[in-house]
Design a protein around this motif. Structure first.
Motif, PDB file in Angstrom:
ATOM      1  N   VAL A 163      20.822  96.746  59.294  1.00 39.88           N
ATOM      2  CA  VAL A 163      21.317  97.057  60.673  1.00 39.88           C
ATOM      3  C   VAL A 163      23.081  96.444  61.333  1.00 39.88           C
ATOM      4  N   LEU A 164      24.146  97.520  60.855  1.00 39.77           N
ATOM      5  CA  LEU A 164      24.865  96.481  61.033  1.00 39.77           C
ATOM      6  C   LEU A 164      25.834  97.044  62.689  1.00 39.77           C
ATOM      7  N   ALA A 165      26.122  95.534  62.753  1.00 36.75           N
ATOM      8  CA  ALA A 165      27.268  96.498  64.393  1.00 36.75           C
ATOM      9  C   ALA A 165      28.877  95.550  64.356  1.00 36.75           C
ATOM     10  N   LYS A 166      29.570  97.024  64.788  1.00 31.17           N
ATOM     11  CA  LYS A 166      31.052  96.388  64.516  1.00 31.17           C
ATOM     12  C   LYS A 166      31.934  97.157  65.844  1.00 31.17           C
ATOM     13  N   SER A 167      32.465  95.232  66.378  1.00 32.62           N
ATOM     14  CA  SER A 167      33.075  95.102  67.860  1.00 32.62           C
ATOM     15  C   SER A 167      34.472  95.158  66.940  1.00 32.62           C
ATOM     16  N   LEU A 168      34.842  93.781  67.449  1.00 28.76           N
ATOM     17  CA  LEU A 168      36.189  92.972  66.990  1.00 28.76           C
ATOM     18  C   LEU A 168      35.654  92.288  65.703  1.00 28.76           C
ATOM     19  N   THR A 169      34.401  91.733  65.096  1.00 25.81           N
ATOM     20  CA  THR A 169      34.401  91.737  64.092  1.00 25.81           C
ATOM     21  C   THR A 169      32.935  92.439  63.897  1.00 25.81           C
ATOM     22  N   TRP A 170      32.539  91.603  62.444  1.00 29.31           N
ATOM     23  CA  TRP A 170      30.559  92.844  62.655  1.00 29.31           C
ATOM     24  C   TRP A 170      29.961  91.699  61.982  1.00 29.31           C
ATOM     25  N   ALA A 171      28.922  92.151  62.541  1.00 33.13           N
ATOM     26  CA  ALA A 171      27.425  91.582  62.381  1.00 33.13           C
ATOM     27  C   ALA A 171      26.573  91.954  61.735  1.00 33.13           C
ATOM     28  N   GLU A 172      25.648  91.667  61.193  1.00 32.76           N
ATOM     29  CA  GLU A 172      24.506  92.429  60.555  1.00 32.76           C
ATOM     30  C   GLU A 172      23.374  91.568  60.667  1.00 32.76           C
ATOM     31  N   PHE A 173      22.146  92.388  60.714  1.00 32.64           N
ATOM     32  CA  PHE A 173      20.425  91.933  61.007  1.00 32.64           C
ATOM     33  C   PHE A 173      19.714  92.547  60.194  1.00 32.64           C
ATOM     34  N   GLU A 174      19.101  92.045  59.299  1.00 32.22           N
ATOM     35  CA  GLU A 174      18.222  92.423  58.596  1.00 32.22           C
ATOM     36  C   GLU A 174      16.781  92.712  58.868  1.00 32.22           C
ATOM     37  N   ILE A 175      16.340  93.762  58.200  1.00 31.77           N
ATOM     38  CA  ILE A 175      15.018  94.170  59.074  1.00 31.77           C
ATOM     39  C   ILE A 175      14.250  94.732  57.538  1.00 31.77           C
ATOM     40  N   ASP A 176      12.869  94.114  58.259  1.00 26.86           N
ATOM     41  CA  ASP A 176      11.853  94.608  57.317  1.00 26.86           C
ATOM     42  C   ASP A 176      11.228  95.221  58.302  1.00 26.86           C
ATOM     43  N   ALA A 177      11.159  96.895  57.512  1.00 25.20           N
ATOM     44  CA  ALA A 177      11.019  98.017  58.665  1.00 25.20           C
ATOM     45  C   ALA A 177       9.359  98.285  58.416  1.00 25.20           C
ATOM     46  N   LYS A 178       7.861  97.867  58.983  1.00 23.58           N
ATOM     47  CA  LYS A 178       6.987  98.356  58.735  1.00 23.58           C
ATOM     48  C   LYS A 178       6.519  99.821  59.192  1.00 23.58           C
ATOM     49  N   ALA A 179       5.658 100.879  59.163  1.00 27.92           N
ATOM     50  CA  ALA A 179       5.378 101.809  59.301  1.00 27.92           C
ATOM     51  C   ALA A 179       5.213 101.943  60.356  1.00 27.92           C
ATOM     52  N   CYS A 180       4.949 102.765  62.145  1.00 26.22           N
ATOM     53  CA  CYS A 180       5.191 102.653  63.027  1.00 26.22           C
ATOM     54  C   CYS A 180       5.319 102.021  64.337  1.00 26.22           C
ATOM     55  N   GLU A 181       6.302 101.159  63.739  1.00 24.61           N
ATOM     56  CA  GLU A 181       6.806  99.918  63.926  1.00 24.61           C
ATOM     57  C   GLU A 181       7.959 100.480  65.577  1.00 24.61           C
ATOM     58  N   VAL A 182       8.624  99.168  66.404  1.00 22.10           N
ATOM     59  CA  VAL A 182       9.589  99.808  67.477  1.00 22.10           C
ATOM     60  C   VAL A 182      10.340  98.716  67.473  1.00 22.10           C
ATOM     61  N   ILE A 183      11.647  98.205  66.964  1.00 24.59           N
ATOM     62  CA  ILE A 183      12.429  97.563  66.327  1.00 24.59           C
ATOM     63  C   ILE A 183      13.426  96.726  67.614  1.00 24.59           C
ATOM     64  N   PHE A 184      13.593  96.897  68.728  1.00 29.87           N
ATOM     65  CA  PHE A 184      14.615  96.495  69.558  1.00 29.87           C
ATOM     66  C   PHE A 184      15.741  94.596  68.997  1.00 29.87           C
ATOM     67  N   ILE A 185      16.873  95.739  68.782  1.00 31.49           N
ATOM     68  CA  ILE A 185      18.054  94.525  68.764  1.00 31.49           C
ATOM     69  C   ILE A 185      18.668  94.501  69.969  1.00 31.49           C
ATOM     70  N   GLU A 186      19.185  93.556  70.499  1.00 27.20           N
ATOM     71  CA  GLU A 186      20.227  93.337  71.709  1.00 27.20           C
ATOM     72  C   GLU A 186      21.452  92.277  71.605  1.00 27.20           C
TER      73      GLU A 186
END
Length: 85
Positions: A62-85
């Motif tokens: 999951v990548l976020a672009k503001s003034l610079t790039w931020a990157e988060f790596e996730i291991d998605a498992k079925a039926c989960e909900v992930i929150f990134i703040e």
């Protein structure tokens, strides 16, 4: 009886990207799934907003672009909900 397509929905994972800061709302913030390509953009937000999207199980970025790039790596498992703040 569920069709194959309907049951696949329950194998996906929800990802929420939350921007809780209120003092930087004037800076746009784009959210991308897996890479920085224009086609991968899943949303855009300002302060105190969120974007959510679903992904298949497995390794993702999951990548976020503001003034610079931020990157988060996730291991998605079925039926989960992930929150990134």
């Amino acid at each position: 009886l569920y069709s194959s397509a309907a049951s696949d929905v329950y194998k996906r994972q929800l990802v929420y990207v939350v921007r809780s800061a209120w003092n930087v709302g004037f800076i746009p913030f784009g959210v991308y799934r897996d890479d920085k390509e224009k086609e991968s953009k899943v949303g855009h937000m300002r302060s105190r907003q969120y974007v959510y999207f679903s992904i298949e199980p497995g390794q993702h970025k999951v990548l976020a672009k503001s003034l610079t790039w931020a990157e988060f790596e996730i291991d998605a498992k079925a039926c989960e909900v992930i929150f990134i703040e």
